[in-house]
Design an enzyme around this catalytic site. Structure first.
Site, mmCIF file in Angstrom:
data_model
loop_
_atom_site.group_PDB
_atom_site.id
_atom_site.type_symbol
_atom_site.label_atom_id
_atom_site.label_comp_id
_atom_site.label_asym_id
_atom_site.label_seq_id
_atom_site.Cartn_x
_atom_site.Cartn_y
_atom_site.Cartn_z
ATOM 1 N N ILE A 64 0.859 -1.185 0.000
ATOM 2 C CA ILE A 64 0.000 0.000 0.000
ATOM 3 C C ILE A 64 0.899 1.239 0.000
ATOM 4 O O ILE A 64 1.080 1.902 1.025
ATOM 5 C CB ILE A 64 -0.955 0.038 1.221
ATOM 6 C CG1 ILE A 64 -1.730 -1.263 1.362
ATOM 7 C CG2 ILE A 64 -1.932 1.224 1.078
ATOM 8 C CD1 ILE A 64 -2.605 -1.338 2.614
ATOM 9 N N PRO A 65 1.501 1.548 -1.168
ATOM 10 C CA PRO A 65 2.241 2.804 -1.224
ATOM 11 C C PRO A 65 1.252 3.943 -0.998
ATOM 12 O O PRO A 65 0.136 3.916 -1.523
ATOM 13 C CB PRO A 65 2.834 2.818 -2.638
ATOM 14 C CG PRO A 65 2.052 1.831 -3.420
ATOM 15 C CD PRO A 65 1.489 0.844 -2.446
ATOM 16 N N HIS A 66 1.649 4.917 -0.189
ATOM 17 C CA HIS A 66 0.703 5.978 0.142
ATOM 18 C C HIS A 66 1.424 7.272 0.466
ATOM 19 O O HIS A 66 2.632 7.278 0.719
ATOM 20 C CB HIS A 66 -0.192 5.562 1.314
ATOM 21 C CG HIS A 66 0.539 5.178 2.556
ATOM 22 N ND1 HIS A 66 1.082 3.917 2.735
ATOM 23 C CD2 HIS A 66 0.852 5.871 3.675
ATOM 24 C CE1 HIS A 66 1.668 3.857 3.920
ATOM 25 N NE2 HIS A 66 1.551 5.037 4.512
ATOM 26 N N GLY A 67 0.661 8.352 0.434
ATOM 27 C CA GLY A 67 1.220 9.649 0.756
ATOM 28 C C GLY A 67 0.176 10.730 0.622
ATOM 29 O O GLY A 67 -0.953 10.487 0.202
ATOM 30 N N LEU A 102 -2.672 4.674 -2.260
ATOM 31 C CA LEU A 102 -3.571 5.511 -1.469
ATOM 32 C C LEU A 102 -2.995 6.918 -1.373
ATOM 33 O O LEU A 102 -1.875 7.109 -0.888
ATOM 34 C CB LEU A 102 -3.748 4.926 -0.061
ATOM 35 C CG LEU A 102 -4.665 5.703 0.872
ATOM 36 C CD1 LEU A 102 -6.105 5.707 0.352
ATOM 37 C CD2 LEU A 102 -4.609 5.119 2.270
#
Length: 154
Positions: A64-67, A102
């Protein structure tokens, strides 16, 4: 919070040919940027910065790469199943083949955490992961994700 509130069902990718983690991030940034009207470079920068803090590979082949992205009006999520797993430095050492990107506005602290929690509930359910790996179309993947969302709401 439920997936239906932030997942872009129209943008689900059933067989994204990522190649490697760097290429995966570039493709995800380009896809999300195109859908959101935001520069892919800004998205790529934020997910790379977050990844430097620690791997977003949550285990069981899921990442879940997110930022947080300036100019983003709402929480946004894109799902892709990779055509071939990529090395990701996940917590369990497994390669990744299921990815949720996300993105949140900078001021969406609590909502960002609620969205991460909603995704976490989906990925902790082994049968859902098996169904995601077995589904062959965008519509089939969307149906699995909607079913998981309904299960978690019950």
């Amino acid at each position: 919070m439920h997936l239906t509130e932030f997942l872009d069902f129209e943008a689900i990718k059933p067989a994204l040919p990522a190649g490697n983690k760097r290429s995966l991030f570039q493709q995800l940034a380009a896809l999300a940027g195109g859908r959101l009207g935001i520069a892919p470079a800004a998205i790529l920068e934020t997910i790379n910065e977050r990844e430097q803090l620690g791997s977003t590979g949550f285990g069981q082949g899921v990442a879940i790469p997110h930022g947080k992205v300036e100019g983003l009006p709402r929480i946004y999520c894109l799902f892709a199943r990779l055509s071939d797993p990529v090395r990701y430095k996940a917590v369990d050492g497994q390669n990744v083949d299921l990815v949720f990107l996300l993105l949140s506005p900078p001021d969406a602290g609590a909502e960002h955490l609620k969205a991460l929690a909603a995704l976490s509930r989906v990925i902790r359910h082994g049968p859902t992961l098996e169904k995601l790996r077995g589904a062959r179309s965008r519509d089939a993947l969307a149906a699995v994700l909607m079913g998981a969302d309904e299960r978690d709401a019950a």
